[in-house]
Design an enzyme around this catalytic site. Structure first.
Site, PDB file in Angstrom:
ATOM      1  N   GLY A  58       0.796  -1.223   0.000  1.00 45.40           N
ATOM      2  CA  GLY A  58       0.000   0.000   0.000  1.00 45.40           C
ATOM      3  C   GLY A  58       0.828   1.272   0.000  1.00 45.40           C
ATOM      4  O   GLY A  58       2.022   1.258  -0.266  1.00 45.40           O
ATOM      5  N   HIS A  61       2.154   4.199  -5.238  1.00 47.44           N
ATOM      6  CA  HIS A  61       2.777   5.215  -6.092  1.00 47.44           C
ATOM      7  C   HIS A  61       2.838   4.667  -7.522  1.00 47.44           C
ATOM      8  O   HIS A  61       2.371   3.543  -7.782  1.00 47.44           O
ATOM      9  CB  HIS A  61       4.158   5.585  -5.545  1.00 47.44           C
ATOM     10  N   HIS A  64       4.001   1.032  -8.163  1.00 47.98           N
ATOM     11  CA  HIS A  64       2.979  -0.002  -7.988  1.00 47.98           C
ATOM     12  C   HIS A  64       2.033  -0.030  -9.192  1.00 47.98           C
ATOM     13  O   HIS A  64       1.708  -1.099  -9.719  1.00 47.98           O
ATOM     14  CB  HIS A  64       2.135   0.270  -6.737  1.00 47.98           C
ATOM     15  N   LYS A 177      12.732  -3.390  -8.562  1.00 48.86           N
ATOM     16  CA  LYS A 177      13.359  -2.542  -7.548  1.00 48.86           C
ATOM     17  C   LYS A 177      13.784  -3.376  -6.339  1.00 48.86           C
ATOM     18  O   LYS A 177      14.830  -3.144  -5.754  1.00 48.86           O
ATOM     19  CB  LYS A 177      12.375  -1.463  -7.101  1.00 48.86           C
TER      20      LYS A 177
END
Ligand code: AMP
Length: 318
Positions: A58, A61, A64, A177
């Site tokens: 959650g 950004h 996601h 990432k």
């Protein structure tokens, strides 16, 4: 204007009349229980949809949201996003309690992205009293992040396998990432014969190179200015390797020197690794990765860059 949340409704699923207690924001189903997710996904599968899962913690950004688009580009047409701040993957002195949360804002973003189902389980749904099983992935979870964060990857592998079993997606998308996490999950999926396809999305960055992360929200204005130093150090390592410096120690030293140019950055590690094992590479004839973690005040940031063997001079010579 914001769409109102409708209360839990009684709906008949298309496969046998099970009750589906769910709420919706416009078209998006919001489920907080395993039964509801299973019922909704079964309905979608019966309708011939390709199911994708994008697990997150959650405070969403663009990184996601890019994974949602990657899922679609890979043929998924029923996208499930989960938001769960997984206590198992946080160490006792880490930031579980203060991890940023903003359910309302996340709902809006996912709705705008036309996500089909949001799974928002409470902790007791994922870990009911008495649960006592952990998934331990072997060697690849030991170095770097594994060494600094004992138990972290067992926490990640356990929650991810649970989410896979709950949703049973055709594909699941993760971001590069978290490079070591990708390989840990890949190992688990292979070793435990999990029947799905893994897809990895590239790292989305700010204009100054900082990788988007929910944890960036911890940074003060002054700290935010320092944060791109991690990416700059990794880029320096990448360039050195691409210019023919094929000496792990020398490249790591160069990256540390680069990071030291920004006071306020505390290097945890800056490493040249084999992207399959996260150990030092045996040679520079294959892809390599530069990976790093730094502290800025109380905030810990990680990043990596994968360097294709095609970009490494003489990498093709055995
Ligand atoms: P998190 O909410 O941090 O657990 O991340 C959920 C998923 O989003 C993971 O697969 C991450 O690797 C991925 N992710 C996080 N940040 C980025 C980013 N900047 N670019 C692409 N994917 C990301």
């Amino acid at each position: 204007m914001e769409a109102p949340l409708t209360p839990a409704s009684r709906t008949l699923s298309p496969h046998g009349g099970e009750r589906v207690a769910e709420s919706r924001v416009r078209g998006m189903i919001i489920s907080r229980t395993i039964q509801d997710v299973r019922a909704a996904v079964c309905g979608a599968r019966d309708a011939g949809r390709v199911i994708a899962l994008v697990p997150t913690m959650g405070f969403l950004h663009q990184g996601h949201l890019s994974l949602v688009r990657v899922a679609r580009a890979n043929g998924a047409d029923f996208i499930v996003v989960s938001i769960f701040v997984n206590p198992l993957q946080f160490g006792p002195n880490e930031d579980f309690e203060r991890y940023p949360r903003d359910e309302k804002r996340d709902l809006k973003k996912l709705e705008d992205e036309e996500v089909d189902l949001l799974f928002l389980p409470p902790v007791e749904v994922m870990y009911p009293p008495g649960e006592d099983t952990r998934v331990a992935v072997g060697e690849v979870s030991e170095p770097l992040e594994g060494e600094r964060r004992p138990g972290h990857f067992a926490g990640v592998a356990t929650v991810v396998l649970k989410l896979f079993n709950i949703v049973q997606p055709d594909l699941a998308v993760f971001g590069r990432k978290d490079g070591q996490q990708c390989v840990v999950i890949e190992r688990m999926v292979r070793d435990l014969d999990v029947p799905l396809r893994l897809v990895f999305g590239e790292t989305i960055r700010e204009h100054d190179g900082l990788a988007l992360s929910s944890r960036n929200s911890y940074l003060s204005k002054e700290q935010r200015v320092l944060a791109p130093a991690l990416h700059r150090a990794l880029r320096a390592g990448e360039e050195a390797i691409e210019h023919g410096i094929h000496d792990v120690e020398a490249v790591e030293k160069l990256m540390r020197k680069m990071a030291a140019e920004t006071p306020g950055i505390e290097v945890d590690y800056l490493a040249v690794v084999d992207p399959d094992t996260f150990r030092p590479p045996g040679d520079f004839h294959h892809d390599v990765m530069v990976a790093g973690a730094v502290g800025i005040g109380k905030t810990r940031l990680i990043d990596n860059i994968r360097i294709s063997k095609r970009a490494i001079p003489h990498a093709h010579i055995e």
